[in-house]
Motif scaffolding. Sequence first.
Motif, PDB file in Angstrom:
ATOM      1  N   SER A 118      -4.704  -6.397 -14.034  1.00  0.00           N
ATOM      2  CA  SER A 118      -5.840  -7.167 -13.552  1.00  0.00           C
ATOM      3  C   SER A 118      -5.609  -7.594 -12.104  1.00  0.00           C
ATOM      4  O   SER A 118      -6.557  -7.710 -11.316  1.00  0.00           O
ATOM      5  N   GLU A 119      -4.349  -7.843 -11.752  1.00  0.00           N
ATOM      6  CA  GLU A 119      -3.962  -8.167 -10.387  1.00  0.00           C
ATOM      7  C   GLU A 119      -2.758  -7.299 -10.027  1.00  0.00           C
ATOM      8  O   GLU A 119      -1.641  -7.557 -10.488  1.00  0.00           O
ATOM      9  N   PRO A 120      -2.950  -6.268  -9.201  1.00  0.00           N
ATOM     10  CA  PRO A 120      -1.891  -5.280  -8.962  1.00  0.00           C
ATOM     11  C   PRO A 120      -0.598  -5.843  -8.401  1.00  0.00           C
ATOM     12  O   PRO A 120       0.479  -5.289  -8.642  1.00  0.00           O
ATOM     13  N   GLU A 121      -0.646  -6.940  -7.664  1.00  0.00           N
ATOM     14  CA  GLU A 121       0.560  -7.454  -7.031  1.00  0.00           C
ATOM     15  C   GLU A 121       1.536  -8.066  -8.029  1.00  0.00           C
ATOM     16  O   GLU A 121       2.708  -8.294  -7.705  1.00  0.00           O
ATOM     17  N   ILE A 122       1.107  -8.318  -9.246  1.00  0.00           N
ATOM     18  CA  ILE A 122       1.961  -9.021 -10.200  1.00  0.00           C
ATOM     19  C   ILE A 122       3.155  -8.180 -10.630  1.00  0.00           C
ATOM     20  O   ILE A 122       4.287  -8.671 -10.709  1.00  0.00           O
ATOM     21  N   TYR A 123       2.934  -6.910 -10.929  1.00  0.00           N
ATOM     22  CA  TYR A 123       3.905  -6.173 -11.735  1.00  0.00           C
ATOM     23  C   TYR A 123       4.960  -5.416 -10.938  1.00  0.00           C
ATOM     24  O   TYR A 123       5.920  -4.915 -11.524  1.00  0.00           O
ATOM     25  N   GLY A 124       4.812  -5.358  -9.619  1.00  0.00           N
ATOM     26  CA  GLY A 124       5.846  -4.706  -8.820  1.00  0.00           C
ATOM     27  C   GLY A 124       7.190  -5.386  -8.954  1.00  0.00           C
ATOM     28  O   GLY A 124       8.236  -4.719  -8.961  1.00  0.00           O
ATOM     29  N   ARG A 125       7.180  -6.699  -9.099  1.00  0.00           N
ATOM     30  CA  ARG A 125       8.460  -7.404  -9.187  1.00  0.00           C
ATOM     31  C   ARG A 125       9.171  -7.147 -10.507  1.00  0.00           C
ATOM     32  O   ARG A 125      10.362  -7.470 -10.646  1.00  0.00           O
ATOM     33  N   PHE A 126       8.460  -6.563 -11.461  1.00  0.00           N
ATOM     34  CA  PHE A 126       9.088  -6.177 -12.724  1.00  0.00           C
ATOM     35  C   PHE A 126       9.386  -4.675 -12.778  1.00  0.00           C
ATOM     36  O   PHE A 126       9.715  -4.146 -13.838  1.00  0.00           O
ATOM     37  N   GLY A 127       9.254  -3.999 -11.636  1.00  0.00           N
ATOM     38  CA  GLY A 127       9.656  -2.602 -11.534  1.00  0.00           C
ATOM     39  C   GLY A 127       8.569  -1.580 -11.765  1.00  0.00           C
ATOM     40  O   GLY A 127       8.848  -0.388 -11.834  1.00  0.00           O
ATOM     41  N   TYR A 128       7.309  -2.017 -11.882  1.00  0.00           N
ATOM     42  CA  TYR A 128       6.201  -1.085 -12.076  1.00  0.00           C
ATOM     43  C   TYR A 128       5.682  -0.605 -10.722  1.00  0.00           C
ATOM     44  O   TYR A 128       5.517  -1.390  -9.787  1.00  0.00           O
ATOM     45  N   GLY A 129       5.397   0.691 -10.630  1.00  0.00           N
ATOM     46  CA  GLY A 129       4.782   1.254  -9.447  1.00  0.00           C
ATOM     47  C   GLY A 129       3.438   1.856  -9.789  1.00  0.00           C
ATOM     48  O   GLY A 129       3.220   2.335 -10.914  1.00  0.00           O
ATOM     49  N   VAL A 130       2.512   1.843  -8.831  1.00  0.00           N
ATOM     50  CA  VAL A 130       1.194   2.457  -9.061  1.00  0.00           C
ATOM     51  C   VAL A 130       1.363   3.966  -9.022  1.00  0.00           C
ATOM     52  O   VAL A 130       1.679   4.548  -7.986  1.00  0.00           O
ATOM     53  N   THR A 131       1.140   4.619 -10.163  1.00  0.00           N
ATOM     54  CA  THR A 131       1.413   6.041 -10.285  1.00  0.00           C
ATOM     55  C   THR A 131       0.162   6.907 -10.352  1.00  0.00           C
ATOM     56  O   THR A 131       0.228   8.104 -10.125  1.00  0.00           O
ATOM     57  N   ALA A 132      -0.995   6.309 -10.658  1.00  0.00           N
ATOM     58  CA  ALA A 132      -2.245   7.074 -10.737  1.00  0.00           C
ATOM     59  C   ALA A 132      -3.394   6.221 -10.240  1.00  0.00           C
ATOM     60  O   ALA A 132      -3.440   5.013 -10.489  1.00  0.00           O
ATOM     61  N   TYR A 133      -4.299   6.875  -9.536  1.00  0.00           N
ATOM     62  CA  TYR A 133      -5.484   6.228  -8.990  1.00  0.00           C
ATOM     63  C   TYR A 133      -6.731   6.814  -9.649  1.00  0.00           C
ATOM     64  O   TYR A 133      -6.678   7.879 -10.265  1.00  0.00           O
ATOM     65  N   ALA A 134      -7.833   6.104  -9.508  1.00  0.00           N
ATOM     66  CA  ALA A 134      -9.105   6.558 -10.070  1.00  0.00           C
ATOM     67  C   ALA A 134     -10.178   6.466  -9.001  1.00  0.00           C
ATOM     68  O   ALA A 134     -10.113   5.624  -8.094  1.00  0.00           O
ATOM     69  N   THR A 135     -11.180   7.338  -9.119  1.00  0.00           N
ATOM     70  CA  THR A 135     -12.298   7.363  -8.182  1.00  0.00           C
ATOM     71  C   THR A 135     -13.534   6.771  -8.825  1.00  0.00           C
ATOM     72  O   THR A 135     -13.870   7.097  -9.965  1.00  0.00           O
ATOM     73  N   ARG A 136     -14.194   5.900  -8.070  1.00  0.00           N
ATOM     74  CA  ARG A 136     -15.531   5.426  -8.430  1.00  0.00           C
ATOM     75  C   ARG A 136     -16.507   6.042  -7.442  1.00  0.00           C
ATOM     76  O   ARG A 136     -16.165   6.289  -6.280  1.00  0.00           O
TER      77      ARG A 136
END
Length: 409
Positions: A118-136
């Motif tokens: 819901s808020e992308p900045e939250i999970y980087g500190r737990f080791g998650y990276g954005v791996t896939a994007y979507a188009t609108r």
Amino acid sequence: MTTELRVLEPAEWDEWYGMLELAFGGVTESPEERGLYRELTEFERSIGVWDGESCVGTAGAFSFRLSVPGGALVPAAGVTMVGVAPTHRRRGILTSMMRRQLDDVRAGGESLAVLTASEPEIYGRFGYGVTAYATRATIDTNRVRLTVPEGTDDVTLRQADPAKASGACEAVYARRVTARPGMLARQPGWEKQALVDPVSERGGASPRMCVLAERAGEVVGYARYAIKPDWSYAGAEGVVLLKDLEALDPAAEAALWRFLCSIDLTSTVRIHSRPVDDAWQHLVSDVRRCEPTQRDALHLRLVEVGAALEARRYQAPVDVVLEVADAFCPWNEGRWRLTADATGVTCARTDEPADLALSVRELGAAYLGGVSLTSLAAAGRVRELRDGALVETSVAFGSPVAPWLPHGF
């Protein structure tokens, strides 16, 4: 503050889910949505934080199989239903749930965890990276024309009841899963998600509809959508709201897009989430009139670096030593030698000098092949320690098709 973190009991679900609704703004979901997610909840993988008799934190996980480069379906924890009560923010509750959850994922033998944020900045500190994007996108069908491939006219279309056509749609979907990284093999019960269609969520649109694409009596594609009627002084300006679309070949896919773009009394097709390399962008006469935009879709974490890197395949031979930083899951810290060619993949700990240095977050971003290590290096997030190692590894990690998450969870 004295709180207790514990596994969710079935009798606690209503309060637990009610707390989640509170964390996301306090709007109660429809009975249909609540009923589905009650059915899908894996209680043994769901945790809550309790302050006395009140639930103040929630987190859960679904047992998914995720498509990765090379076509394997890899067990992955689908992290979900994460929320903290507004009265209990910034007290370490989220961190404690992430800690417990990743420990449990590791103990259960899953090498990957994925989530939507819901808020992308939250999970980087737990080791998650954005791996896939979507188009609108919003296709202006008054101004845009489609050029379709040979064989499109051989495809016939048939309107169908979404519930009655569910089996045929799921059969098409199942054949598509391994063709694109990031897709989820549907576990029992998940086929119902596409059919949940509460009136309260339609915003003036029609009930969900379904059209099947057929060739020689075989279903080769489908689209599920709704229509929101609208009128101006000049005439009809209805909107086609695409829910999902899958097809087994280019002609079937083009037939479905052509249908959606030519429905009477409509002038727009609104696309909520499609792959960034989706075919429709090459069928339309003017992509500017479609106003495509991208946003993050799937966040991924390597829970066990060695097992995760061995689970996928690589599009070029590679032999590289990775220096991995992972403060939150220190068992991943250190040097890993990744060797891959046409005969197989190995990834094991090593004392050899490192060729690239990066954190587990960058590995997660690059894992499905849609984010290049070279682009991460340009942002200072990957360091090349051996000349040539960056390009060699970035090419190997790539994917011929962009990763994409077909539905939320």
